[in-house]
Every structure is written in structure tokens, then in C-alpha cells.
Design a protein around this motif. Structure first.
Motif, PDB file in Angstrom:
ATOM      1  N   LYS A 106      58.307  45.716 115.270  1.00  0.00           N
ATOM      2  CA  LYS A 106      58.271  44.520 114.434  1.00  0.00           C
ATOM      3  C   LYS A 106      57.830  43.341 115.289  1.00  0.00           C
ATOM      4  N   ILE A 107      56.809  42.624 114.808  1.00  0.00           N
ATOM      5  CA  ILE A 107      56.419  41.392 115.495  1.00  0.00           C
ATOM      6  C   ILE A 107      56.398  40.259 114.477  1.00  0.00           C
ATOM      7  N   GLY A 108      56.746  39.064 114.956  1.00  0.00           N
ATOM      8  CA  GLY A 108      56.821  37.910 114.069  1.00  0.00           C
ATOM      9  C   GLY A 108      55.451  37.341 113.737  1.00  0.00           C
ATOM     10  N   SER A 109      55.458  36.208 113.094  1.00  0.00           N
ATOM     11  CA  SER A 109      54.217  35.557 112.688  1.00  0.00           C
ATOM     12  C   SER A 109      53.561  34.839 113.863  1.00  0.00           C
ATOM     13  N   ASN A 110      52.271  34.590 113.731  1.00  0.00           N
ATOM     14  CA  ASN A 110      51.479  33.809 114.700  1.00  0.00           C
ATOM     15  C   ASN A 110      51.413  34.461 116.078  1.00  0.00           C
ATOM     16  N   CYS A 111      51.450  35.774 116.123  1.00  0.00           N
ATOM     17  CA  CYS A 111      51.367  36.483 117.407  1.00  0.00           C
ATOM     18  C   CYS A 111      49.907  36.826 117.736  1.00  0.00           C
ATOM     19  N   LYS A 112      49.621  36.885 119.033  1.00  0.00           N
ATOM     20  CA  LYS A 112      48.296  37.280 119.516  1.00  0.00           C
ATOM     21  C   LYS A 112      48.470  38.435 120.491  1.00  0.00           C
ATOM     22  N   ILE A 113      47.829  39.560 120.170  1.00  0.00           N
ATOM     23  CA  ILE A 113      47.936  40.761 120.989  1.00  0.00           C
ATOM     24  C   ILE A 113      46.540  41.086 121.520  1.00  0.00           C
ATOM     25  N   SER A 114      46.406  41.164 122.832  1.00  0.00           N
ATOM     26  CA  SER A 114      45.075  41.315 123.416  1.00  0.00           C
ATOM     27  C   SER A 114      44.543  42.743 123.270  1.00  0.00           C
ATOM     28  N   VAL A 115      43.260  42.874 123.555  1.00  0.00           N
ATOM     29  CA  VAL A 115      42.566  44.166 123.480  1.00  0.00           C
ATOM     30  C   VAL A 115      43.264  45.211 124.348  1.00  0.00           C
ATOM     31  N   GLY A 116      43.501  46.385 123.768  1.00  0.00           N
ATOM     32  CA  GLY A 116      44.032  47.512 124.522  1.00  0.00           C
ATOM     33  C   GLY A 116      45.513  47.472 124.835  1.00  0.00           C
ATOM     34  N   SER A 117      46.233  46.512 124.291  1.00  0.00           N
ATOM     35  CA  SER A 117      47.674  46.410 124.578  1.00  0.00           C
ATOM     36  C   SER A 117      48.433  47.579 123.950  1.00  0.00           C
ATOM     37  N   ILE A 118      49.504  47.986 124.621  1.00  0.00           N
ATOM     38  CA  ILE A 118      50.424  48.984 124.063  1.00  0.00           C
ATOM     39  C   ILE A 118      51.749  48.280 123.826  1.00  0.00           C
ATOM     40  N   VAL A 119      52.098  48.139 122.559  1.00  0.00           N
ATOM     41  CA  VAL A 119      53.277  47.355 122.171  1.00  0.00           C
ATOM     42  C   VAL A 119      54.444  48.315 121.963  1.00  0.00           C
TER      43      VAL A 119
END
Length: 222
Positions: free
Chosen positions: A185-198
Motif C-alpha cells: 500500500k502506498i499513499g497519494s502523491n508518491c513518486k517511484i523511480s524506474v526499476g524500483s522494487i517496492v
């Protein structure tokens, strides 16, 4: 036989808008849609050019105020500028009809729900019980696992994988190739970069920048 085309205007006039033009002209059934032109007030403030060439055909670039019969026409937007995406969508939905555009090679479960203004590109798979909220762009070859929710006004880059029961907030920018573990679960207005593993949940306003598979920035402050 007379064909009753639906007239579609595309917001902005850059590469992302041209990508939508290609989707409508070459990949979706072109007996359904007719591009009425592009709407880009910001571009016209700085440029004299009022036409765009797409597949050897010229299309007009209009100011919002110049478009006639808005209530009988459709409009849609694609841009990675999340703030602009949100502002323009709120503007067009008051005046235009808002479509859903789905590439014929996308796989959509009959038990998934996709809301107006959203765009699903080629090769993407939306699994059962998933919800794609308003004004979401799903790029090519994305997998949205079962029971996943993508918040409104988000942009998902190509080849992203949401591994089931994920919940993504509104106004999120997800870089190409990112992978989300099941149930994330991630909140609003998040930025996840290319290739990230969350692998862990993220609060609103978080940013993840990944270099060589290592997270070098994680920030959940405004």
C-alpha cells in the motif's frame, strides 16, 4: 453507409499526446473515433504554430475556449506531469464527455473496473477485482494483479508489476519496470523511480529513487 464517429480532442500536444493520437488512429477501431484536434493553451502562448502533423495529416491545435460543441465531443489527456494531468482533467470533465480508451491487445478481466478518462495500452493485463480509477494511464505490458486498486490521476510506466492486492494512492507517478510485492500500500502523491522494487508500504508524498537496484532516497515528507 454513414459512420457516426465520436469526435475526440487530445489535451496537450507533446510526445505523450502524439502517443494517444497513434493509439486512436492506428490501433483502436478507427471507425469509432475521429480526432477533432489537440488542445494546448500553454503551447499556443509561446508558439505561433497552430497545427501538428501526425501520420501525414495536419491537426489543429486549439485553445480550450476555441473548441465548439464541447458537450457533444470527447476529450482525454496523457502526460507525466501529474499536477497538470489533474488540473486539465478537472477542467475537461465539466465540459466534455470523457471516454475510456483500451488497446485491443490489452487483457481486461470482466470482473475488473476501469473508470472514465483512463487509458490502457497494448499488452497490459488487468486482473479480476482490480479497480483503475479516473484519469489513470497504464502504459504497455503492465500487470495489475488481482484485487489491486490504482488511485485516480496516476501514471504507470511500461512493464510495471503489481503483484496482487496492492493499493496505490491518487496522483502517483510509477516509473517503468517497478515491481510491487503483494499487498503493498502506498499513499497519494508518491513518486517511484524506474526499476524500483517496492517491498514495504509507503506513506503519502514518499519518493523512491533507485540506482543499481539500491534505494538511495526515501522521503515521506512534503
Amino acid at each position: 453507409m454513414t459512420l457516426n464517429y465520436k469526435k475526440l480532442y487530445i489535451l496537450t500536444s507533446g510526445d505523450a499526446a502524439k502517443e494517444l493520437g497513434n493509439l486512436v488512429i492506428n490501433e483502436i477501431d478507427n471507425n469509432e473515433w475521429s480526432i477533432g484536434g489537440f488542445i494546448d493553451d500553454f503551447f499556443l502562448k509561446k508558439n505561433k504554430k497552430k497545427k501538428i502533423i501526425l501520420f501525414n495529416r495536419k491537426y489543429n491545435i486549439f485553445k480550450f475556449s476555441e473548441v465548439k460543441n464541447k458537450e457533444k465531443s470527447y476529450a482525454i489527456i496523457n502526460t507525466t506531469n501529474i499536477k497538470k494531468k489533474n488540473l486539465l482533467f478537472n477542467k475537461i470533465k465539466k465540459k466534455f464527455k470523457i471516454p475510456i480508451l483500451i488497446h485491443p491487445n490489452a487483457e481486461i478481466s470482466k470482473f475488473a473496473k476501469i473508470k472514465k478518462g483512463s487509458i490502457i495500452m497494448s499488452g497490459s493485463k488487468i486482473k479480476f477485482n482490480s479497480v483503475i480509477n479516473e484519469n489513470v494511464f497504464i502504459n504497455t505490458n503492465v500487470v495489475v494483479g488481482h484485487d489491486t486498486v490504482i488511485g485516480k490521476n496516476s501514471f504507470v510506466g511500461n512493464s510495471v508489476i503489481f503483484n496482487g492486492k496492492c493499493k496505490i494512492g491518487s496522483n502517483c507517478l510509477i516509473g517503468a519496470g517497478a515491481v510491487f510485492y503483494p499487498g503493498i500500500k502506498i499513499g497519494s502523491n508518491c513518486k517511484i523511480s524506474v526499476g524500483s522494487i517496492v517491498t514495504k508500504d509507503l506513506k503519502s508524498n514518499s519518493k523512491i529513487i533507485t540506482v543499481d537496484k539500491s534505494i538511495i532516497l526515501k522521503n515521506n515528507e512534503k
